[in-house]
Motif scaffolding. Structure first.
Motif, PDB file in Angstrom:
ATOM      1  N   ILE A 140     -15.211 -31.628   4.399  1.00 20.71           N
ATOM      2  CA  ILE A 140     -15.450 -32.256   2.974  1.00 20.71           C
ATOM      3  C   ILE A 140     -14.393 -32.290   2.138  1.00 20.71           C
ATOM      4  O   ILE A 140     -13.610 -31.273   1.709  1.00 20.71           O
ATOM      5  N   ASP A 141     -13.941 -33.488   1.570  1.00 18.08           N
ATOM      6  CA  ASP A 141     -13.134 -33.578   0.602  1.00 18.08           C
ATOM      7  C   ASP A 141     -13.550 -33.859  -0.711  1.00 18.08           C
ATOM      8  O   ASP A 141     -14.661 -33.998  -0.571  1.00 18.08           O
ATOM      9  N   GLN A 142     -12.613 -34.328  -1.514  1.00 15.63           N
ATOM     10  CA  GLN A 142     -13.165 -34.721  -2.884  1.00 15.63           C
ATOM     11  C   GLN A 142     -13.459 -36.011  -2.884  1.00 15.63           C
ATOM     12  O   GLN A 142     -14.429 -36.349  -3.782  1.00 15.63           O
ATOM     13  N   ASP A 143     -13.093 -36.898  -2.258  1.00 16.26           N
ATOM     14  CA  ASP A 143     -13.508 -38.235  -2.214  1.00 16.26           C
ATOM     15  C   ASP A 143     -14.286 -38.718  -0.973  1.00 16.26           C
ATOM     16  O   ASP A 143     -14.464 -39.978  -1.007  1.00 16.26           O
ATOM     17  N   GLU A 144     -14.360 -38.206   0.249  1.00 16.29           N
ATOM     18  CA  GLU A 144     -14.983 -38.449   1.362  1.00 16.29           C
ATOM     19  C   GLU A 144     -15.480 -37.072   2.080  1.00 16.29           C
ATOM     20  O   GLU A 144     -15.141 -36.077   1.970  1.00 16.29           O
ATOM     21  N   VAL A 145     -16.288 -37.580   3.155  1.00 19.26           N
ATOM     22  CA  VAL A 145     -16.727 -36.622   3.991  1.00 19.26           C
ATOM     23  C   VAL A 145     -16.927 -37.138   5.457  1.00 19.26           C
ATOM     24  O   VAL A 145     -16.897 -38.228   5.700  1.00 19.26           O
ATOM     25  N   LEU A 146     -16.198 -36.105   6.539  1.00 23.02           N
ATOM     26  CA  LEU A 146     -16.087 -36.509   7.873  1.00 23.02           C
ATOM     27  C   LEU A 146     -17.147 -36.127   8.636  1.00 23.02           C
ATOM     28  O   LEU A 146     -17.566 -34.875   8.701  1.00 23.02           O
ATOM     29  N   VAL A 147     -17.704 -36.997   9.360  1.00 25.18           N
ATOM     30  CA  VAL A 147     -18.887 -36.432  10.031  1.00 25.18           C
ATOM     31  C   VAL A 147     -18.934 -36.928  11.772  1.00 25.18           C
ATOM     32  O   VAL A 147     -18.244 -38.005  11.987  1.00 25.18           O
ATOM     33  N   ASP A 148     -18.716 -35.892  12.622  1.00 23.87           N
ATOM     34  CA  ASP A 148     -18.734 -36.166  14.077  1.00 23.87           C
ATOM     35  C   ASP A 148     -20.025 -36.591  14.552  1.00 23.87           C
ATOM     36  O   ASP A 148     -21.021 -35.863  14.683  1.00 23.87           O
ATOM     37  N   ILE A 149     -20.144 -37.882  14.915  1.00 22.19           N
ATOM     38  CA  ILE A 149     -21.096 -38.564  15.392  1.00 22.19           C
ATOM     39  C   ILE A 149     -20.987 -38.680  16.899  1.00 22.19           C
ATOM     40  O   ILE A 149     -22.046 -39.714  17.636  1.00 22.19           O
TER      41      ILE A 149
END
Length: 514
Positions: free
Chosen positions: A51-60
């Motif tokens: 979780i960053d300030q401007d985006e979120v990373l998701v493992d799909i």
């Protein structure tokens, strides 16, 4: 001789579920088996890994993590990613781009919710089931509900009664029914009132079954309108009409009631078919008229306040809610032309009770019969219209008690004939000459000149009697015709008859010529 095997095909290790391969006798992971095929526009599921300030990373489960920009996390505006997702949380996301210009997989959480929400909302609209959402904004005219899409809840449909402050609903979870849906415009209109009314429907019927006319119950003022006030009786509203609020006159219900006030009311009538209840507030209070009947008798003197002055008298309040009439003939011992000459609203006067009509709830009062009381005279200011009417009346000549008109002698100049309704003047005829026709006055027939001693009929003007022609030099009285003005005959003229002048006098009869 060693045999070299080139391009040996890998074999799936049994029991690995395709995740392991045997290549050249070695067991290696089958990475391609971990990749799930998908296309742009599909909804995929993954876990939040950063979780960053401007985006979120998701493992799909793809060769690279999916990126959710901050503006694709929620339908709310200016959100903090840390408030929307947690590390390790499973989320659904819609694939926007499999590979952007930087080679990233771009996905959207809010659009995945949007698609799912539309399917859920459409199903709820068809079945009539309520949907649940969170209030995320207070806007002009209502609330914005987060249902996965932005739903609008009008202020009038937030509750059964009007809500003065919508801010108290901010952040709360509420159930609503979908009353309007338009997918092409992303428009969803909701109603919480429909849910509340359905819940209270059974309660309303129970209350109606329990109430009976004549009962005194307690309720809370839920709304105030020009014609009365509504009272919440634990689930159903009853109406107190403005005439049932107080024994005294009430200009507006807000004078004696306010929203939220608890009151005791009497059930006057129940319409069970239409589910309407008529209530009375004054019936729970002492009737001041009964106090009059029990306390006072004819001939009693007491003080009161003038509340209203009319042409036929004045109304005087002797108790709160009880007024009596002092007729104009009972205001003063002298003649009173206008009651305002004697009393004005707000005056404190003493009065005597002349009559008590219990059935009609009326009091007849007198001010002149109170010993020692002399009411002062009040100057009366005329309105602009009355003043103009008075000026116009002053311009009209007084036509009462007009003197008689003497007939002129033979050959004498005729008296001036009053002009009647803009008629032209008439000249006197010579001896033996036929008289000229006089103008028609109020539909009267023309009159000719009579011979000496001959009777002549005067025009029918208000039943006037016929007039005989006078002898030479003899005076004659003109008939009294509606108080018309008559002028005295002029003295004998030495010169031939002059052109007579006209004077205005409506409805007067012409003078007879000799």
């Amino acid at each position: 001789m060693n045999a070299v095997v080139e391009n040996a095909s890998p074999k799936v290790v049994e029991g690995s579920g395709g995740l392991l391969l045997e290549v050249d006798g070695q067991i290696v992971p089958n990475y391609d088996a971990t990749l799930h095929p998908f296309e742009e526009g599909e909804v995929v599921t993954g876990h939040v890994v950063r979780i960053d300030q401007d985006e979120v990373l998701v493992d799909i489960g793809y060769k690279s993590e999916g990126v959710i920009p901050a503006n694709e996390l929620s339908i709310r505006k200016s959100v903090d990613p840390h408030d929307e997702v947690q590390l390790g949380e499973e989320v659904d996301a819609l694939v926007l781009t499999k590979e952007d210009q930087d080679g990233r997989l771009i996905i959207s959480k809010k659009r995945a919710r949007f698609e799912k929400a539309w399917r859920r909302i459409e199903a709820a609209a068809e079945s009539g089931e309520p949907v649940e959402g969170t209030v995320i904004e207070v806007v002009k005219g209502g609330l914005i509900i987060d249902l996965g899409v932005r739903g609008f809840l009008p202020a009038s449909l937030v509750d059964i009664r009007r809500v003065p402050n919508l801010d108290e609903y901010m952040g709360t979870q509420i159930e609503c029914k979908v009353i309007e849906l338009n997918r092409s415009r992303n428009n969803v209109v909701l109603s919480r009132r429909a849910v509340l009314e359905e819940e209270r429907k059974e309660v309303r019927q129970q209350i109606l079954d329990r109430l009976e006319p004549g009962q005194v119950v307690e309720g809370q003022i839920s709304n105030i309108v020009d014609f009365g006030a509504f009272v919440d009786l634990d689930g159903i509203d009853g109406l107190i009409h403005i005439s049932e609020l107080s024994w005294s006159h009430v200009n507006h219900p807000s004078q004696i009631l306010e929203i939220g006030q608890t009151v005791k009311v009497k059930v006057l009538d129940i319409d069970r078919d239409r589910q309407r209840i008529s209530l009375g507030l004054k019936q729970t209070q002492e009737d001041p008229w009964q106090r009059i009947v029990n306390t006072y008798n004819i001939g009693d003197e007491l003080e009161g306040t003038v509340t209203k002055v009319v042409t036929f008298g004045a109304f005087v309040e002797i108790l709160d809610g009880v007024e009596g009439l002092v007729h104009i003939s009972e205001l003063a011992a002298h003649h009173v032309e206008n009651p305002r000459e004697v009393v004005q609203p707000g005056d404190e006067i003493r009065i005597k009770i002349l009559e008590i009509d219990s059935e009609r709830r009326r009091l007849s009062l007198s001010a002149k019969r109170v010993e020692g009381q002399v009411l002062p005279l009040h100057p009366i200011e005329l309105s602009d219209e009355d003043a103009e009417a008075g000026e116009a009346a002053a311009e009209v000549p007084v036509l009462d008690d007009a003197p008689p008109v003497e007939a002129p002698a033979k050959g004498e100049a005729a008296a001036e004939v009053p002009v009647l309704d803009d008629a032209a003047p008439v000249e006197a005829p010579a001896d033996g000459e036929a008289a000229a026709e006089v103008p028609v006055l109020d539909d009267a027939a023309p009159v000719g000149t009579p011979a000496d001693g001959e009777a002549v009929e005067a025009p029918e003007l208000d039943d006037a009697a016929p007039v005989e022609a006078p002898a030479d030099g003899e005076a004659v009285e003109a008939p009294e015709l509606d108080d018309a003005t008559a002028e005295a005959a002029p003295p004998q003229a030495a010169e031939p008859p002059a052109e007579p002048t006209a004077s205005s006098a409506d409805d007067a009869a012409p003078a007879s010529g000799a």
